[in-house]
Design an enzyme around this catalytic site. Structure first.
Site, short mmCIF file in Angstrom:
data_model
loop_
_atom_site.label_atom_id
_atom_site.label_comp_id
_atom_site.label_asym_id
_atom_site.label_seq_id
_atom_site.Cartn_x
_atom_site.Cartn_y
_atom_site.Cartn_z
N TYR A 150 -7.57 15.30 -7.93
CA TYR A 150 -6.83 14.60 -8.98
C TYR A 150 -5.96 15.58 -9.76
O TYR A 150 -4.75 15.35 -9.95
CB TYR A 150 -7.84 13.90 -9.90
CG TYR A 150 -7.21 12.95 -10.90
CD1 TYR A 150 -6.54 11.81 -10.47
CD2 TYR A 150 -7.29 13.19 -12.26
CE1 TYR A 150 -5.97 10.92 -11.38
CE2 TYR A 150 -6.73 12.32 -13.18
CZ TYR A 150 -6.07 11.18 -12.74
OH TYR A 150 -5.50 10.32 -13.65
N ASN B 189 3.36 4.88 -11.51
CA ASN B 189 2.13 4.78 -12.28
C ASN B 189 0.87 4.66 -11.41
O ASN B 189 -0.21 5.06 -11.84
CB ASN B 189 2.24 3.57 -13.23
CG ASN B 189 0.90 3.13 -13.75
OD1 ASN B 189 0.33 3.77 -14.62
ND2 ASN B 189 0.38 2.03 -13.20
N ASP C 104 0.88 -1.18 0.00
CA ASP C 104 0.00 0.00 0.00
C ASP C 104 0.91 1.22 0.00
O ASP C 104 1.55 1.55 1.00
CB ASP C 104 -0.91 0.00 1.23
CG ASP C 104 -1.86 1.19 1.21
OD1 ASP C 104 -1.63 2.14 0.42
OD2 ASP C 104 -2.84 1.18 1.99
#
Ligand SMILES: NC(=O)c1ccc[n+]([C@@H]2O[C@H](COP(=O)([O-])OP(=O)(O)OC[C@H]3O[C@@H](n4cnc5c(N)ncnc54)[C@H](O)[C@@H]3O)[C@@H](O)[C@H]2O)c1
Length: 249
Positions: free
Chosen positions: A149, A86, A59
């Site tokens: 985001y 990524n 994680d």
């Protein structure tokens, strides 16, 4: 044999990237919290390519876990030539309703983990005289889509630039790719909420289609390769030209 660490290696772009880097001769480490899916991709790569492919359950939002991950890569391979940051997630989309825990969770995965991974990976990358880091940002740095985001991905581009400046002397190149909307499970909810979303992206894309995970993987593999040996601090748009267009509603 060169070694690449790909975060989010179980996901659409991560798995496509791991396959492509494996076909370019890299051994690959797929770091993902989705352990079973990462194991499946690693098995598939091992059966198709003469490289090592391992899944590393992690994680990335836990800082200690990031350090432990890089330590395991060092113990197993003794080198790291390529880091692909990524793994990513969306969240905290609107300022009026922003939840601080959600905002912090988005930043932890999209921005803080890449920074910590680079910090931890530096000694390993220096050991073999340099390497390549590719950060997976997004076209949203141009469109401002989604508060958390867009902020995190724009931050990732800033991180890319600062690292490129600081790590050039170590012969470590640092670049970002900025994909637009991809045909991937990442967008499942958004597509369910807006039936016209795919078509509206196609309309703003000069190449008249949406991108695929393989499109992004190709750009990452190029930046990871010696063909990009004089490219650092750059942002490679993987958008079919849509980086030139306004965001569709
Ligand atoms: N899909 C798109 O339209 C699109 C467009 C531009 C940029 N991107 C970016 O591309 C990257 C890959 O996206 P994708 O489409 O493959 O999505 P995906 O959801 O298929 O893959 C993301 C992977 O990251 C992993 N991950 C998330 N949080 C994690 C954590 N805390 N620890 C470890 N692993 C974690 C997930 O388990 C998943 O396997 C993301 O950074 C995304 O922001 C995607």
């Amino acid at each position: 044999m060169k070694v690449a660490l790909i975060t989010g290696g179980a996901g659409a772009v991560g798995a496509a990237t791991a396959r492509m880097l494996a076909s370019d001769g890299f051994s690959v480490v797929l770091a993902d919290k989705a352990e079973e899916a990462a194991q499946l991709v690693a098995e598939e790569i091992r059966s198709n390519h003469p490289v090592e492919a391992v899944a590393e359950p992690v994680d990335l939002s836990i800082p200690g876990a990031v350090a432990a991950l890089v330590a395991r890569v060092g113990e197993r391979f003794g080198r790291l030539d390529c880091l692909v940051n990524n793994a990513g997630r969306s969240g905290a989309p609107k300022i009026a309703e922003v939840d601080l825990d959600e905002w912090n969770a988005v930043m932890a995965v999209n921005l803080t983990a890449p920074m910590l991974l680079v910090k931890e990976a530096l000694p390993l990358m220096r050991r073999t005289g340099g390497g390549s880091i590719v950060n997976v940002a997004s076209r949203v740095y141009l469109s401002g889509t989604g508060l958390g985001y867009a902020s995190s991905k724009t931050g990732l581009i800033g991180l890319t630039m600062a690292l490129a400046v600081q790590l050039g002397r170590d012969r470590i190149r640092v670049n970002a790719v900025a994909p637009s909307f991809l045909n991937s499970p990442f967008n499942k909810k958004a597509v369910e909420a807006n039936n016209d979303l795919v078509e509206s992206f196609i309309r703003i894309t000069p190449l008249e289609r949406v991108g695929t995970p393989e499109d992004v993987a190709g750009a990452i593999a190029f930046l990871a390769s010696d063909r990009a040996s004089f490219i650092t601090g750059d942002i490679l748009h993987v958008c079919g030209g849509a980086q030139l267009a306004p965001q569709p509603g």
